[in-house]
Motif scaffolding. Structure first.
Motif, mmCIF file in Angstrom:
data_model
loop_
_atom_site.group_PDB
_atom_site.id
_atom_site.type_symbol
_atom_site.label_atom_id
_atom_site.label_comp_id
_atom_site.label_asym_id
_atom_site.label_seq_id
_atom_site.Cartn_x
_atom_site.Cartn_y
_atom_site.Cartn_z
ATOM 1 N N LEU A 180 -69.225 -115.826 -46.150
ATOM 2 C CA LEU A 180 -69.616 -115.252 -44.866
ATOM 3 C C LEU A 180 -70.667 -116.113 -44.180
ATOM 4 C CD1 LEU A 180 -69.353 -112.912 -42.872
ATOM 5 C CD2 LEU A 180 -71.116 -111.706 -44.174
ATOM 6 N N GLU A 181 -71.624 -116.608 -44.932
ATOM 7 C CA GLU A 181 -72.645 -117.479 -44.353
ATOM 8 C C GLU A 181 -72.030 -118.768 -43.822
ATOM 9 O OE1 GLU A 181 -75.876 -116.941 -43.724
ATOM 10 O OE2 GLU A 181 -75.441 -114.876 -44.332
ATOM 11 N N ARG A 182 -71.070 -119.341 -44.540
ATOM 12 C CA ARG A 182 -70.403 -120.560 -44.068
ATOM 13 C C ARG A 182 -69.628 -120.291 -42.784
ATOM 14 N NH1 ARG A 182 -69.771 -121.707 -49.763
ATOM 15 N NH2 ARG A 182 -67.833 -120.524 -49.826
ATOM 16 N N GLN A 183 -68.969 -119.124 -42.717
ATOM 17 C CA GLN A 183 -68.231 -118.778 -41.510
ATOM 18 C C GLN A 183 -69.170 -118.622 -40.317
ATOM 19 O OE1 GLN A 183 -65.938 -115.268 -42.435
ATOM 20 N NE2 GLN A 183 -64.922 -116.249 -44.185
ATOM 21 N N ARG A 184 -70.301 -117.967 -40.547
ATOM 22 C CA ARG A 184 -71.286 -117.795 -39.465
ATOM 23 C C ARG A 184 -71.834 -119.133 -39.007
ATOM 24 N NH1 ARG A 184 -74.579 -112.705 -42.181
ATOM 25 N NH2 ARG A 184 -73.139 -111.045 -41.501
ATOM 26 N N ALA A 185 -72.128 -119.997 -39.977
ATOM 27 C CA ALA A 185 -72.645 -121.319 -39.640
ATOM 28 C C ALA A 185 -71.613 -122.117 -38.860
ATOM 29 C CB ALA A 185 -73.048 -122.066 -40.909
ATOM 30 N N GLY A 186 -70.343 -121.988 -39.236
ATOM 31 C CA GLY A 186 -69.277 -122.701 -38.520
ATOM 32 C C GLY A 186 -69.128 -122.216 -37.098
ATOM 33 N N ARG A 187 -69.206 -120.888 -36.900
ATOM 34 C CA ARG A 187 -69.092 -120.345 -35.534
ATOM 35 C C ARG A 187 -70.265 -120.781 -34.672
ATOM 36 N NH1 ARG A 187 -67.033 -115.757 -38.400
ATOM 37 N NH2 ARG A 187 -69.088 -114.771 -38.408
ATOM 38 N N LEU A 188 -71.465 -120.800 -35.279
ATOM 39 C CA LEU A 188 -72.637 -121.241 -34.535
ATOM 40 C C LEU A 188 -72.503 -122.703 -34.143
ATOM 41 C CD1 LEU A 188 -75.482 -120.864 -33.434
ATOM 42 C CD2 LEU A 188 -76.373 -121.333 -35.729
#
Length: 248
Positions: free
Chosen positions: A226-234
């Motif tokens: 989830l953190e990687r996905q959030r970082a990717g979207r950012l």
């Protein structure tokens, strides 16, 4: 109630537990049970913050009386306790109610066959002279919440799961009363739910902890994803704004 289960004559300054078997080398039932047990323990340590220390464990003996065999829940949760660290001491290797001073808040059983005595006594147990099911024992010693998960539909008679994969009970005045779905364990601050998805690459129906809004308590791996996905979207939003995310 707990004190009544102990033999008062054996209590001096320290209980003699040398005769109790804490490890019998009995393996878990199957791969599914082993994975499900870990799924009920690991997320609590990875992603849950109740504000108090707690012990979550799978397949560990729960000793509630000196002259009774322990009951071994597939998963249990006990709030307000620190995990013992000196495992060289026998009293630190299992859940001795008289050592911890309380029973767990939650005990969960995962059905893999008809021999577990979760809700009804098996023929083998009756032949051995047992008179109480796990549900009856948990109620008698005062465990506030009891849940049974029957993923393989082994206990489906009317007086057992009766068509359900999950049933949850709360202790009210010494007796278990069944909770309706959605299953919210109010005094624990957690819920239980059935979840369809993949755990460690295995698709299936799993029993998961959840919060009040029915969001699952994430495993450590799920949290990192989830953190990687959030970082990717950012990073994508920053690039759309003409900003190099590597320079922020």
């Amino acid at each position: 109630m707990t004190q009544d289960l102990l033999n008062d004559e054996a209590i001096v300054t320290e209980l003699d537990i040398s005769h109790l078997v804490t490890e019998d080398e009995t393996p878990v039932d199957n791969f599914q049970s082993e994975k499900q047990q870990r799924l009920l323990v690991e997320p609590l340590y990875s992603s849950w913050s109740p504000g108090v220390p707690f012990i979550a464990a799978a397949n560990v003996g729960l000793f509630y009386a000196l002259k009774q065999e322990p009951i071994v829940p597939d998963a249990m949760l006990s709030l307000g306790l620190e995990m013992p660290t000196d495992w060289s001491q026998k009293q630190s290797r299992s859940y001795f109610v008289w050592e911890f001073g309380k029973v767990p808040e939650v005990c969960i059983e995962i059905v893999s066959n008809r021999e577990g005595d979760e809700l009804t006594l098996s023929r083998k147990s009756q032949q051995k002279g047992k008179i109480a099911t796990k549900k009856e024992i948990y109620a008698r010693i005062g465990v506030p919440y009891y849940a049974v998960f029957d993923p393989l539909q082994r206990l489906q008679k009317p007086d057992e799961m009766n068509g359900s994969l999950l049933r949850v009970w709360a202790l009210v005045e010494g007796e278990y009363e069944e909770l309706p779905s959605p299953y919210w364990l109010r005094t624990v601050g957690l819920g239980l739910m059935l979840w369809e998805g993949a755990f460690e690459g295995v698709m299936g129906t799993w029993l998961r902890w959840c919060d009040r809004s029915r969001q699952i308590i994430l495993t450590g791996a799920e949290g990192r994803d989830l953190e990687r996905q959030r970082a990717g979207r950012l990073a994508e939003r920053l690039r759309a704004m003409g900003i190099n995310p590597d320079e922020v």
